[in-house]
Design a protein around this motif. Structure first.
Motif, PDB file in Angstrom:
ATOM      1  N   VAL A 197      25.685 -48.420  26.607  1.00 11.12           N
ATOM      2  CA  VAL A 197      25.491 -47.001  27.579  1.00 11.12           C
ATOM      3  C   VAL A 197      26.877 -46.365  27.915  1.00 11.12           C
ATOM      4  O   VAL A 197      26.722 -45.497  28.339  1.00 11.12           O
ATOM      5  N   VAL A 198      27.672 -47.282  26.805  1.00 10.28           N
ATOM      6  CA  VAL A 198      28.825 -46.514  26.804  1.00 10.28           C
ATOM      7  C   VAL A 198      28.329 -44.878  25.626  1.00 10.28           C
ATOM      8  O   VAL A 198      29.310 -43.727  26.151  1.00 10.28           O
ATOM      9  N   ALA A 199      28.053 -45.995  25.582  1.00 11.18           N
ATOM     10  CA  ALA A 199      27.081 -43.813  23.944  1.00 11.18           C
ATOM     11  C   ALA A 199      26.424 -43.394  24.727  1.00 11.18           C
ATOM     12  O   ALA A 199      26.618 -42.210  24.486  1.00 11.18           O
ATOM     13  N   ALA A 200      25.212 -43.774  25.803  1.00 12.99           N
ATOM     14  CA  ALA A 200      25.070 -42.609  26.656  1.00 12.99           C
ATOM     15  C   ALA A 200      25.980 -41.654  27.288  1.00 12.99           C
ATOM     16  O   ALA A 200      25.355 -40.494  27.506  1.00 12.99           O
ATOM     17  N   ALA A 201      27.095 -42.040  27.608  1.00 11.13           N
ATOM     18  CA  ALA A 201      27.687 -41.491  28.387  1.00 11.13           C
ATOM     19  C   ALA A 201      28.588 -40.740  27.881  1.00 11.13           C
ATOM     20  O   ALA A 201      28.551 -39.888  28.201  1.00 11.13           O
TER      21      ALA A 201
ATOM     22  N   SER B 210      23.911 -53.263  36.829  1.00 10.06           N
ATOM     23  CA  SER B 210      23.236 -52.027  36.452  1.00 10.06           C
ATOM     24  C   SER B 210      23.703 -50.567  35.740  1.00 10.06           C
ATOM     25  O   SER B 210      24.902 -49.897  35.529  1.00 10.06           O
ATOM     26  N   ARG B 211      22.583 -50.813  34.822  1.00 10.95           N
ATOM     27  CA  ARG B 211      22.755 -49.438  33.689  1.00 10.95           C
ATOM     28  C   ARG B 211      23.542 -48.111  34.551  1.00 10.95           C
ATOM     29  O   ARG B 211      24.390 -47.581  33.907  1.00 10.95           O
ATOM     30  N   LEU B 212      22.868 -47.911  35.288  1.00  9.79           N
ATOM     31  CA  LEU B 212      22.591 -46.222  35.735  1.00  9.79           C
ATOM     32  C   LEU B 212      24.782 -46.597  36.565  1.00  9.79           C
ATOM     33  O   LEU B 212      25.278 -45.629  36.204  1.00  9.79           O
ATOM     34  N   HIS B 213      24.848 -47.139  37.053  1.00 10.75           N
ATOM     35  CA  HIS B 213      25.848 -47.900  38.151  1.00 10.75           C
ATOM     36  C   HIS B 213      27.295 -47.404  36.591  1.00 10.75           C
ATOM     37  O   HIS B 213      28.011 -47.037  36.858  1.00 10.75           O
ATOM     38  N   LEU B 214      26.633 -48.805  35.828  1.00  8.23           N
ATOM     39  CA  LEU B 214      27.948 -48.495  35.253  1.00  8.23           C
ATOM     40  C   LEU B 214      27.989 -47.252  33.944  1.00  8.23           C
ATOM     41  O   LEU B 214      28.880 -46.784  33.434  1.00  8.23           O
ATOM     42  N   GLU B 215      27.067 -46.767  33.900  1.00 12.39           N
ATOM     43  CA  GLU B 215      27.457 -45.082  33.187  1.00 12.39           C
ATOM     44  C   GLU B 215      27.393 -44.091  33.689  1.00 12.39           C
ATOM     45  O   GLU B 215      28.010 -43.620  33.185  1.00 12.39           O
ATOM     46  N   SER B 216      27.273 -44.317  34.903  1.00 16.91           N
ATOM     47  CA  SER B 216      28.193 -43.330  35.956  1.00 16.91           C
ATOM     48  C   SER B 216      29.425 -43.630  35.734  1.00 16.91           C
ATOM     49  O   SER B 216      30.656 -42.545  36.251  1.00 16.91           O
ATOM     50  N   ALA B 217      29.780 -44.955  35.867  1.00 13.64           N
ATOM     51  CA  ALA B 217      31.167 -45.098  35.880  1.00 13.64           C
ATOM     52  C   ALA B 217      32.039 -44.687  34.323  1.00 13.64           C
ATOM     53  O   ALA B 217      32.808 -44.026  35.262  1.00 13.64           O
TER      54      ALA B 217
ATOM     55  N   ASN C 134      31.663 -40.488  34.393  1.00  9.54           N
ATOM     56  CA  ASN C 134      33.104 -40.123  35.019  1.00  9.54           C
ATOM     57  C   ASN C 134      34.786 -40.079  35.067  1.00  9.54           C
ATOM     58  O   ASN C 134      35.601 -39.598  34.982  1.00  9.54           O
ATOM     59  N   LEU C 135      34.725 -41.475  33.403  1.00  8.95           N
ATOM     60  CA  LEU C 135      36.600 -41.200  33.504  1.00  8.95           C
ATOM     61  C   LEU C 135      36.075 -40.329  32.652  1.00  8.95           C
ATOM     62  O   LEU C 135      37.179 -40.079  31.783  1.00  8.95           O
ATOM     63  N   LEU C 136      35.528 -40.476  31.289  1.00  7.54           N
ATOM     64  CA  LEU C 136      34.824 -39.598  30.600  1.00  7.54           C
ATOM     65  C   LEU C 136      35.107 -37.599  31.062  1.00  7.54           C
ATOM     66  O   LEU C 136      35.324 -36.843  30.242  1.00  7.54           O
ATOM     67  N   ASP C 137      34.835 -37.077  32.066  1.00  4.37           N
ATOM     68  CA  ASP C 137      34.311 -36.247  32.954  1.00  4.37           C
ATOM     69  C   ASP C 137      36.480 -35.435  32.850  1.00  4.37           C
ATOM     70  O   ASP C 137      36.368 -34.713  32.489  1.00  4.37           O
TER      71      ASP C 137
ATOM     72  N   ALA D 166      37.182 -43.152  42.493  1.00  5.37           N
ATOM     73  CA  ALA D 166      37.148 -43.880  43.442  1.00  5.37           C
ATOM     74  C   ALA D 166      35.093 -45.280  43.410  1.00  5.37           C
ATOM     75  O   ALA D 166      35.359 -46.011  43.359  1.00  5.37           O
ATOM     76  N   ILE D 167      34.433 -43.997  42.888  1.00  8.80           N
ATOM     77  CA  ILE D 167      32.932 -44.621  42.217  1.00  8.80           C
ATOM     78  C   ILE D 167      33.790 -45.353  41.148  1.00  8.80           C
ATOM     79  O   ILE D 167      33.082 -46.496  40.401  1.00  8.80           O
ATOM     80  N   VAL D 168      34.296 -45.010  40.256  1.00  7.01           N
ATOM     81  CA  VAL D 168      34.139 -45.978  38.248  1.00  7.01           C
ATOM     82  C   VAL D 168      34.867 -47.224  39.281  1.00  7.01           C
ATOM     83  O   VAL D 168      34.785 -49.009  39.414  1.00  7.01           O
TER      84      VAL D 168
END
Length: 409
Positions: free
Chosen positions: A263-267, A296-303, A306-309, A374-376
């Motif tokens: 997940v982290v690699a994908a983000a 949830s892969r989708l939610h974890l990748e989103s979190a 967002n931190l990387l962004d 907030a999402i994270v």
């Protein structure tokens, strides 16, 4: 010892017979022959009746004592229950009599009446309001404690009456700090949503007017490009709002098995283009093989994204962002560290609130919605974890998401 002898002369068959009797034996014989010994006199029966009445009175008194003791025990039990109920109240309660003397207080009120520091400011307010309440008034006031941690209290007092008779007054102290914080967040949320949607819509309106008034193809292409940017901003805001609403409504943790390392690699892969455009280097270091959890892969990748962004957007050109995945026996952590502008200590407690921005001007120029952190936070909480930040202004920031491993086996 001399014994008196009584002589009795009897004539039996014409002959005289003398009998000598001991006086004491004679008295005993006469007493035994007395019919009154077998039929008590009225006075003796009255005495017996009095004895029975006395015995009944004693028994009745004993029953009354037992009943009083049982009543006292019941009253003590009831008083203990009332005391326990008052102590269970989160609000402080103080009761005074008609003379203003405090006759009862619960545990929550003790911190105010016996405080020596910040909360000590509440005690005189309680006494003043009780004094006013004893005159029949219903009074309310707020007390703000500005020393850290800041607290807000609402103190209410009113009279205690029965049948028109003034018995005293009662005061209640409510801690409204959390209520005020939630109300502030609500007001900010409404204001921020209005602003975030109104700003791009206003820009779109101006761009559309300009586009309609200018027939130059180059100008039209430029204006159309600007319109696309504003439309994307609106879309991003709406998407983030929907994501946040979905995360807040979710109950429990999703059951799918997820490889957090992947997940982290994908983000990191998703942010690479933006990082390259900003001349920021993103370095991933996976220091553990145990990266599978349930979530949830989708939610974890989103979190993580967002931190990387945020890290890339708030880094200077030529900066570096480090992403580290680690695990111990209980938890897995994903940390994102940048060399950017950092976060002031006074702002760090609020950065996970919706739409909260440390630098509003910079956030707007980078296209942020103010909802990323907030999402994270909600993603971390939904997975049984948490997110934290350490930062010094001007020296970058480090965000760490901690996720428990116990449910991933």
């Amino acid at each position: 010892m001399t014994s008196l002898i009584i002589g009795v002369l009897l004539v039996v068959g014409g002959a005289m017979v003398g009998i000598a009797l001991d006086r004491s034996l004679l008295r005993r014989w006469i007493r035994n022959r007395d019919p009154r010994r077998h039929h008590p006199a009225p006075e003796t029966r009255a005495a017996s009746s009095r004895r029975r009445s006395a015995r009944h009175a004693i028994e009745d008194a004993e029953r009354r004592v037992e009943s009083a003791e049982a009543g006292q025990l019941s009253a003590e039990t009831a008083a203990s229950r009332v005391e326990a109920s008052l102590d269970a109240l989160q609000a402080g309660l103080v009761l005074c009599d008609r003379n203003g003397r405090v006759v009862a207080q619960n545990t929550a009120a003790t911190q105010f009446l016996q405080a020596r520091h910040g909360e000590a400011l509440v005690a005189p307010v309680i006494k003043d309001l009780l004094e006013q309440a004893r005159s029949g008034e219903l009074v309310t006031t707020r007390v703000e404690l500005h020393a850290e941690p800041r607290r807000s209290y609402e103190v209410r007092a009113g009279p205690v009456e029965r049948g028109g008779e003034m018995l005293g007054a009662v005061a209640l102290v409510h801690d409204i700090t959390e209520h005020d914080r939630i109300e502030s967040v609500r007001r900010d949320f409404v204001a921020n949503v209005s602003h975030e949607l109104k700003t791009p819509i206003g820009a779109l309106s101006l761009l559309a007017d300009s586009l309609a008034a200018d027939s130059d193809p180059e100008v039209a292409a430029h204006l159309a490009g600007r319109m696309q940017i504003e439309i994307q901003r609106v879309a991003n805001t709406i998407d983030d709002l929907l994501t946040l609403a979905m995360l807040e409504d979710e109950s429990g943790r999703p059951g799918a098995r997820v490889d957090v390392g992947a997940v982290v690699a994908a983000a990191v892969d998703r942010i690479s283009e933006t990082a390259e455009q900003n001349d920021v280097k993103v370095v991933l270091s996976n220091r553990t093989a145990a990266t599978a959890i349930r979530g949830s892969r989708l939610h974890l990748e989103s979190a993580v994204f967002n931190l990387l962004d945020n890290a890339v957007k708030f880094s200077e050109s030529g900066g570096r962002v480090d992403v580290v995945v680690e695990a111990d026996q209980q938890a897995l952590t994903v940390s994102v560290t940048d060399e950017g502008i950092g976060i002031p200590a006074t702002e760090q407690s609020r950065i996970f609130e919706r739409f909260y921005r440390v630098d509003r001007a910079r956030s707007r120029s980078t296209g942020g919605t103010g909802l990323g952190l907030a999402i994270v936070r909600h993603v971390a909480l939904n997975h049984g974890g948490d997110v934290s930040v350490t930062s010094r202004e001007g020296f970058g920031a480090k965000f760490t998401v901690t996720l428990p491993l116990d449910s991933g086996d």
